[in-house]
Design a protein around this motif. Sequence first.
Motif, PDB file in Angstrom:
ATOM      1  N   ASN A  85       0.821  -1.208   0.000  1.00 48.10           N
ATOM      2  CA  ASN A  85       0.000   0.000   0.000  1.00 48.10           C
ATOM      3  C   ASN A  85       0.857   1.260   0.000  1.00 48.10           C
ATOM      4  O   ASN A  85       0.487   2.276  -0.580  1.00 48.10           O
ATOM      5  CB  ASN A  85      -0.934   0.023   1.216  1.00 48.10           C
ATOM      6  CG  ASN A  85      -2.110  -0.889   1.035  1.00 48.10           C
ATOM      7  OD1 ASN A  85      -2.409  -1.332  -0.070  1.00 48.10           O
ATOM      8  ND2 ASN A  85      -2.785  -1.194   2.115  1.00 48.10           N
ATOM      9  N   TRP A  93      -6.497  -0.069  -2.363  1.00 48.32           N
ATOM     10  CA  TRP A  93      -7.706  -0.696  -1.825  1.00 48.32           C
ATOM     11  C   TRP A  93      -7.961  -2.047  -2.468  1.00 48.32           C
ATOM     12  O   TRP A  93      -8.486  -2.949  -1.820  1.00 48.32           O
ATOM     13  CB  TRP A  93      -8.903   0.236  -1.940  1.00 48.32           C
ATOM     14  CG  TRP A  93      -9.345   0.532  -3.329  1.00 48.32           C
ATOM     15  CD1 TRP A  93      -8.856   1.474  -4.176  1.00 48.32           C
ATOM     16  CD2 TRP A  93     -10.375  -0.139  -4.039  1.00 48.32           C
ATOM     17  NE1 TRP A  93      -9.509   1.433  -5.367  1.00 48.32           N
ATOM     18  CE2 TRP A  93     -10.463   0.452  -5.309  1.00 48.32           C
ATOM     19  CE3 TRP A  93     -11.237  -1.175  -3.727  1.00 48.32           C
ATOM     20  CZ2 TRP A  93     -11.374   0.030  -6.264  1.00 48.32           C
ATOM     21  CZ3 TRP A  93     -12.148  -1.591  -4.679  1.00 48.32           C
ATOM     22  CH2 TRP A  93     -12.206  -0.990  -5.925  1.00 48.32           C
ATOM     23  N   TYR A 148      -5.990   0.092   6.540  1.00 46.72           N
ATOM     24  CA  TYR A 148      -6.640   1.350   6.183  1.00 46.72           C
ATOM     25  C   TYR A 148      -5.916   2.537   6.811  1.00 46.72           C
ATOM     26  O   TYR A 148      -5.680   3.552   6.154  1.00 46.72           O
ATOM     27  CB  TYR A 148      -8.106   1.327   6.605  1.00 46.72           C
ATOM     28  CG  TYR A 148      -8.833   2.610   6.283  1.00 46.72           C
ATOM     29  CD1 TYR A 148      -9.249   2.879   4.988  1.00 46.72           C
ATOM     30  CD2 TYR A 148      -9.084   3.555   7.263  1.00 46.72           C
ATOM     31  CE1 TYR A 148      -9.908   4.050   4.673  1.00 46.72           C
ATOM     32  CE2 TYR A 148      -9.743   4.730   6.967  1.00 46.72           C
ATOM     33  CZ  TYR A 148     -10.153   4.978   5.665  1.00 46.72           C
ATOM     34  OH  TYR A 148     -10.797   6.142   5.365  1.00 46.72           O
ATOM     35  N   GLN A 151      -2.675   3.202   5.147  1.00 45.10           N
ATOM     36  CA  GLN A 151      -2.949   3.910   3.894  1.00 45.10           C
ATOM     37  C   GLN A 151      -3.303   5.364   4.183  1.00 45.10           C
ATOM     38  O   GLN A 151      -2.861   6.271   3.475  1.00 45.10           O
ATOM     39  CB  GLN A 151      -4.102   3.203   3.182  1.00 45.10           C
ATOM     40  CG  GLN A 151      -4.708   3.938   2.032  1.00 45.10           C
ATOM     41  CD  GLN A 151      -5.979   3.228   1.566  1.00 45.10           C
ATOM     42  OE1 GLN A 151      -6.185   2.065   1.825  1.00 45.10           O
ATOM     43  NE2 GLN A 151      -6.821   3.955   0.882  1.00 45.10           N
ATOM     44  N   ALA A 158      -7.359   9.433   2.521  1.00 44.46           N
ATOM     45  CA  ALA A 158      -8.057   8.196   2.181  1.00 44.46           C
ATOM     46  C   ALA A 158      -9.560   8.447   2.268  1.00 44.46           C
ATOM     47  O   ALA A 158     -10.055   8.936   3.276  1.00 44.46           O
ATOM     48  CB  ALA A 158      -7.641   7.078   3.120  1.00 44.46           C
ATOM     49  N   TYR A 162     -13.570   3.880   0.817  1.00 38.46           N
ATOM     50  CA  TYR A 162     -12.662   2.737   0.984  1.00 38.46           C
ATOM     51  C   TYR A 162     -12.982   2.006   2.280  1.00 38.46           C
ATOM     52  O   TYR A 162     -12.954   0.781   2.344  1.00 38.46           O
ATOM     53  CB  TYR A 162     -11.199   3.178   1.012  1.00 38.46           C
ATOM     54  CG  TYR A 162     -10.660   3.649  -0.306  1.00 38.46           C
ATOM     55  CD1 TYR A 162     -11.199   3.222  -1.509  1.00 38.46           C
ATOM     56  CD2 TYR A 162      -9.591   4.531  -0.348  1.00 38.46           C
ATOM     57  CE1 TYR A 162     -10.696   3.656  -2.719  1.00 38.46           C
ATOM     58  CE2 TYR A 162      -9.072   4.972  -1.550  1.00 38.46           C
ATOM     59  CZ  TYR A 162      -9.626   4.531  -2.733  1.00 38.46           C
ATOM     60  OH  TYR A 162      -9.123   4.970  -3.921  1.00 38.46           O
TER      61      TYR A 162
END
Length: 191
Positions: A85, A93, A148, A151, A158, A162
């Motif tokens: 990522n 994603w 997540y 990211q 983000a 997502y």
Amino acid sequence: MNWEWLIIEEESALLRNFKFINIFMDVTNLKRSFRNRRLLTMIVKRCIPYSQSSTFVYLYSHLFVRYNDYFYLYLRLTIIGIFVNYAMPTSEWIFTLLILFATGFQVIPLQHEIKESVLLHPISKAQMNDSFLKFVLVILYAQFFILYFAQFIHISTAEIYYLVIGSLFVYLFVYFFVSKRVNVSGSAFKE
């Protein structure tokens, strides 16, 4: 020719290949090992309520934390997901969903690692299966949120969709894919 030396060398080369493959998926030919992780065990004890309905969630969690094969597989896939990522932020994603799928698929055999003597608890088979699904759901959500936020830290923008897509994927994966493959074996079940 020294045949014993050749056999030992061939076995060690095969073991090295199995260990390399084990980085990405479960290899059944490797020796299984356990490790007592006191900090994680203490966290599991505090997070799971003490009740009959959560008996097998507790057992699966302890088995996952102590079983090196599954724990290290989870850890490796999470770290691989963080690095990919970070390296490829445009398709993060999609890769996150692939990591979640691989983790969930590789954790399914954990249901068969419980010894038969433990299966004598007066808990129905459906409740045991639900406990395993709940366990898989929790570890996949934890992995998804780790990926997540990794990211989010990298991109810092983000999108919320997502988060919605990943959460929906984990839920659908567990209750439509894993649930069809969950069948805790044993003959000592109350139906």
